[in-house]
Motif scaffolding. Structure first.
Motif, short mmCIF file in Angstrom:
data_model
loop_
_atom_site.label_atom_id
_atom_site.label_comp_id
_atom_site.label_asym_id
_atom_site.label_seq_id
_atom_site.Cartn_x
_atom_site.Cartn_y
_atom_site.Cartn_z
N ILE A 92 34.86 48.05 27.94
CA ILE A 92 35.61 46.86 27.51
C ILE A 92 35.81 45.93 28.71
O ILE A 92 35.60 44.71 28.61
CB ILE A 92 36.96 47.26 26.88
CG1 ILE A 92 36.71 48.00 25.56
CG2 ILE A 92 37.83 46.03 26.65
CD1 ILE A 92 37.95 48.67 24.98
N ILE A 93 36.21 46.49 29.84
CA ILE A 93 36.43 45.68 31.04
C ILE A 93 35.14 44.98 31.45
O ILE A 93 35.14 43.78 31.76
CB ILE A 93 36.97 46.55 32.21
CG1 ILE A 93 38.37 47.06 31.88
CG2 ILE A 93 37.00 45.76 33.50
CD1 ILE A 93 38.86 48.16 32.81
N THR A 94 34.03 45.71 31.42
CA THR A 94 32.74 45.12 31.80
C THR A 94 32.36 44.00 30.85
O THR A 94 31.89 42.94 31.29
CB THR A 94 31.64 46.20 31.82
OG1 THR A 94 32.03 47.22 32.74
CG2 THR A 94 30.31 45.62 32.23
N ALA A 95 32.57 44.20 29.56
CA ALA A 95 32.20 43.18 28.58
C ALA A 95 33.07 41.93 28.69
O ALA A 95 32.59 40.81 28.51
CB ALA A 95 32.30 43.76 27.17
N VAL A 104 40.53 36.23 19.71
CA VAL A 104 39.72 36.73 18.60
C VAL A 104 38.36 37.18 19.12
O VAL A 104 37.84 38.22 18.71
CB VAL A 104 39.57 35.65 17.50
CG1 VAL A 104 38.55 36.07 16.46
CG2 VAL A 104 40.91 35.37 16.86
N ASN A 105 37.78 36.45 20.05
CA ASN A 105 36.50 36.84 20.62
C ASN A 105 36.60 38.19 21.34
O ASN A 105 35.70 39.03 21.21
CB ASN A 105 35.99 35.77 21.59
CG ASN A 105 35.61 34.50 20.89
OD1 ASN A 105 35.38 34.48 19.69
ND2 ASN A 105 35.56 33.41 21.64
N VAL A 106 37.67 38.41 22.07
CA VAL A 106 37.86 39.68 22.76
C VAL A 106 38.00 40.82 21.75
O VAL A 106 37.40 41.88 21.91
CB VAL A 106 39.08 39.63 23.72
CG1 VAL A 106 39.47 41.02 24.19
CG2 VAL A 106 38.79 38.73 24.88
N MET A 123 45.54 42.66 26.06
CA MET A 123 46.30 42.61 27.31
C MET A 123 45.40 42.23 28.49
O MET A 123 45.84 41.53 29.40
CB MET A 123 46.99 43.95 27.55
CG MET A 123 48.11 44.22 26.57
SD MET A 123 48.89 45.83 26.78
CE MET A 123 49.91 45.50 28.22
N LEU A 124 44.16 42.66 28.43
CA LEU A 124 43.19 42.28 29.46
C LEU A 124 42.95 40.77 29.43
O LEU A 124 42.95 40.10 30.47
CB LEU A 124 41.88 43.04 29.25
CG LEU A 124 40.74 42.76 30.21
CD1 LEU A 124 41.14 43.09 31.64
CD2 LEU A 124 39.52 43.56 29.80
N ALA A 125 42.77 40.22 28.23
CA ALA A 125 42.57 38.77 28.10
C ALA A 125 43.81 38.02 28.60
O ALA A 125 43.68 37.00 29.28
CB ALA A 125 42.28 38.42 26.65
N LYS A 126 44.99 38.52 28.27
CA LYS A 126 46.22 37.88 28.72
C LYS A 126 46.29 37.86 30.24
O LYS A 126 46.66 36.85 30.85
CB LYS A 126 47.43 38.63 28.16
CG LYS A 126 48.76 38.06 28.59
CD LYS A 126 49.91 38.87 28.03
CE LYS A 126 51.23 38.34 28.56
NZ LYS A 126 52.36 39.16 28.15
N ALA A 127 45.92 38.97 30.88
CA ALA A 127 45.91 39.03 32.35
C ALA A 127 44.92 38.03 32.92
O ALA A 127 45.18 37.40 33.95
CB ALA A 127 45.59 40.44 32.82
N MET A 128 43.77 37.87 32.26
CA MET A 128 42.76 36.94 32.74
C MET A 128 43.20 35.48 32.62
O MET A 128 42.74 34.63 33.37
CB MET A 128 41.45 37.15 31.98
CG MET A 128 40.78 38.47 32.34
SD MET A 128 39.33 38.81 31.33
CE MET A 128 38.27 37.46 31.80
N GLY A 135 33.06 45.92 18.54
CA GLY A 135 31.67 46.36 18.71
C GLY A 135 31.55 47.55 19.64
O GLY A 135 30.78 48.48 19.39
N ILE A 136 32.33 47.54 20.71
CA ILE A 136 32.27 48.63 21.69
C ILE A 136 32.81 49.92 21.10
O ILE A 136 32.17 50.98 21.20
CB ILE A 136 33.02 48.24 22.98
CG1 ILE A 136 32.27 47.14 23.71
CG2 ILE A 136 33.22 49.45 23.88
CD1 ILE A 136 33.04 46.51 24.85
#
Length: 128
Positions: free
Chosen positions: A114-117, A47-49, A76-81, A55-56
């Motif tokens: 998005i990646i940077t954030a 949810v935070n992502v 998907m980025l959060a899942k990878a992390m 916002g972005i």
């Protein structure tokens, strides 16, 4: 503008899904307290992502009909992390970025934001 489910929406659905002991097996009833805590802990980062991505994309002026593509990228980025780190994570991130830019026509500058954030930096592709 599309409506994205927040943590309260997810918790309400979860509470309705697992309303009482008559709809749950004895095994789920035995571990319900732990299950509830784990559900909330696992849902919050996603949810935070989504909120960061919202916002972005709004700040970048992305049309509301295209927001979903960027929400999916963020998730998907959060899942990878959650499952990768170091060089493997960087390759995953670069692969996701390439996939979303080529398959869906996503704007690379928005994806970089998005990646940077979320990750803190944009990985650079390996040299030849």
């Amino acid at each position: 503008m599309p409506r994205v489910r927040g943590i309260l929406d997810r918790v309400q659905k979860y509470e309705l899904k697992y309303a009482d002991a008559t709809t749950m097996s004895a095994r789920i009833t035995a571990v319900k307290e732990i299950m509830d805590l784990r559900y909330e802990a696992a849902s919050s980062p996603i949810v935070n992502v989504v909120e960061v991505v919202r916002g972005i994309v709004e700040a970048q002026g992305v049309p509301s009909g295209l927001h979903g593509m960027y929400y999916a990228f963020g998730e998907m980025l959060a899942k990878a992390m959650f499952s990768h780190s170091g060089a493997t994570l960087e390759k995953e991130v670069l692969g996701l970025k390439a996939y979303f830019t080529t398959a869906f026509g996503a704007d690379a500058t928005v994806l970089d934001a998005i990646i940077t954030a979320v990750l803190g930096y944009v990985p650079t592709p390996p040299g030849p």
